[in-house]
Design an enzyme around this catalytic site. Structure first.
Site, PDB file in Angstrom:
ATOM      1  N   SER A 106       0.812  -1.215   0.000  1.00 57.09           N
ATOM      2  CA  SER A 106       0.000   0.000   0.000  1.00 57.09           C
ATOM      3  C   SER A 106       0.848   1.270   0.000  1.00 57.09           C
ATOM      4  O   SER A 106       1.601   1.519  -0.928  1.00 57.09           O
ATOM      5  CB  SER A 106      -0.959  -0.035   1.197  1.00 57.09           C
ATOM      6  OG  SER A 106      -1.920   0.975   1.124  1.00 57.09           O
ATOM      7  N   ASP A 249      -1.123   1.479  -3.960  1.00 57.84           N
ATOM      8  CA  ASP A 249      -1.990   0.445  -4.524  1.00 57.84           C
ATOM      9  C   ASP A 249      -3.344   0.983  -4.961  1.00 57.84           C
ATOM     10  O   ASP A 249      -4.239   0.216  -5.313  1.00 57.84           O
ATOM     11  CB  ASP A 249      -2.158  -0.729  -3.553  1.00 57.84           C
ATOM     12  CG  ASP A 249      -2.988  -0.387  -2.322  1.00 57.84           C
ATOM     13  OD1 ASP A 249      -2.997   0.787  -1.914  1.00 57.84           O
ATOM     14  OD2 ASP A 249      -3.618  -1.301  -1.764  1.00 57.84           O
TER      15      ASP A 249
END
Length: 458
Positions: A106, A249
């Site tokens: 992420s 992401d």
């Protein structure tokens, strides 16, 4: 003697530094086998699993390791390549796959990586399933290996990006375009580097791209949703209508208005909630936010007749509360926005499209939309820590918290918590005066740093 089951999952999947426990190739093979084992336990037979990733260099080895583990257990894998996390959730549903896996850390630096697992419905798997996977990995009990003729195949989905692009565009009204809008877009050199520009350009916006040249080691590097100063400057420089910053992401978003001011997740959530309420499609006239949500935002939502359910931090917690209370909108200050009418997880591109739609339909600038929302002064400081010792066991930290709460009285609040995905302690203080909350937050942060830290993160 009872064998110890080592926890692998944090608040958002398995995460850590690449080539260090738990993010090793060996562990990824075992995780692939465990996912296959759980699927066989739930429903014996043939299964398909979608696998996507972001742009980290280590994604290649983890992708191959997961595929090896899955196919060795008879699972057919559908490989997407670089694609945002919400794209994995969408394609898992679209292909009627039995599970989806996203290889990403992420918003973390490039040297980290992680594994997020989705159910066949596109939701992140439950705590119960996570514990079962951990048990299988610990005991290496995955069930029987298939015969050589029954191992799984690996297929590449060549049009995965195109499918997700069309899905995202379909959340924007037919007959409307983004013509006339100039957008500064920062993709954090991450998973959305191709799809996000395509979505906005195909809807006829003028797009100025930043963070769209991944090297494998520059994801989230002074760019993206964690570093909105990039698009703040660019919006002013290019005289743009709006700035959009995604994370590595693509599941979170921070925006910037035409004046270069940040519009965070709290503000985006408020804008969209009020719009859905006016249209009569906000379920129960309620949304889900978190303990980090600004008090001024909560007051605004109350004034416009929207009930706010408060959850712990983390998009998983937000989603759980949304499902429990049948809400169709929820989000976090950090930029995770969940529109359950469209997707089952946070989706930065879809969230941006909803705000842009509201701007166009109301003929308003982004600053017009946020002007009724008066945020309370809030300070947030991140302290890097060596280890996550329970905060209630640290006398000096607890004494500082008591002193700060006494100083604030009933006019403010303080939150102190560890990040669920990084070795970071977050200090948040909210009150009536900016200089006061800044000073009090620094007082706590300095003590946390002296007790546990390796430095305050600027």
């Amino acid at each position: 003697m009872t064998r110890e089951i080592k926890p692998l999952f944090g608040t958002d999947g398995v995460r850590g530094r690449a080539n260090h426990e738990p993010m090793t190739v060996e562990m990824s093979v075992l995780l692939g086998k465990a996912v296959a084992g759980v699927l066989q336990e739930c429903k014996p037979g043939r299964h398909r699993v979608v696998v996507g990733k972001d742009t980290r260099l280590s994604g290649y080895m983890f992708e191959n390791a997961l595929i090896a583990g899955l196919t060795s257990m008879g699972i057919e894998t559908l490989v997407l390549g670089p694609i945002p996390t919400p794209g994995v959730a969408f394609i898992t549903r679209a292909y009627r796959a039995d599970a989806g896996i996203m290889i990403s850390a992420s918003h973390n630096p490039y040297w980290d990586n992680g594994i997020k697992i989705f159910s066949s419905e596109g939701f992140k798997i439950s705590d119960v399933i996570e514990r079962r996977i951990e048990q299988m990995v610990a005991f290496k009990e995955f069930g029987n290996l298939p015969e050589d003729y029954a191992v799984g195949k690996n297929k590449r989905v060549v049009d995965a990006m195109g499918r997700y692009i069309e899905f995202a565009k379909a959340t924007f009204p037919r007959g409307r375009t983004l013509n006339g809008l100039k957008i500064v877009l920062d993709c954090a050199h991450g998973a959305a580097y191709k799809v996000a520009p395509s979505v906005f350009e195909e809807l006829d916006a003028e797009v100025i791209c930043y963070g769209c040249e991944p090297t494998g080691s520059n994801i989230n590097d002074n760019c993206g949703a964690l570093f909105p100063s990039v698009i703040q400057k660019a919006v002013i420089e290019h005289k743009a209508d709006v700035g959009i910053a995604l994370d590595g992401d693509g599941d979170r978003i921070i925006m910037v208005n035409e004046k270069g001011h940040i519009v965070d997740g709290d503000m985006i959530l408020s804008i969209c909630a009020n719009d859905l309420k006016k249209k009569g499609i906000l379920h129960g006239n309620r949304i889900v936010a978190t303990v980090m949500t600004n008090f001024g935002v909560l007051k605004y939502l109350e004034n416009v007749g929207i009930d706010t359910l408060i959850s712990p931090v983390g998009d998983r917690h937000v989603l759980q509360n949304m499902l429990e209370y049948e809400a169709n909108l929820g989000g976090e200050q950090s930029g995770h926005m969940i529109f359950l009418d469209y997707n089952t997880t946070g989706d930065g591109i879809v969230s941006a499209l909803q705000v842009l739609r509201i701007m166009i339909e109301s003929e308003s600038t982004l600053s017009d939309l946020t002007s009724p929302i008066v945020k309370s002064p809030q300070a947030l400081i991140n302290v890097a820590v060596k280890e996550k010792i329970p905060l209630d066991t640290l006398p000096l930290v607890q004494e500082a918290l008591r002193d700060v709460r006494s100083s604030l009285g009933d006019s403010g609040r303080v939150l102190l918590r560890y990040s669920g995905t990084e070795n970071i302690c977050r200090v948040m203080v909210e009150g009536l005066k900016k200089h006061q909350v800044d000073s009090l937050a620094k007082t706590i942060a300095d003590i946390v740093d002296s007790e546990l830290g390796v430095g305050i993160i600027e």
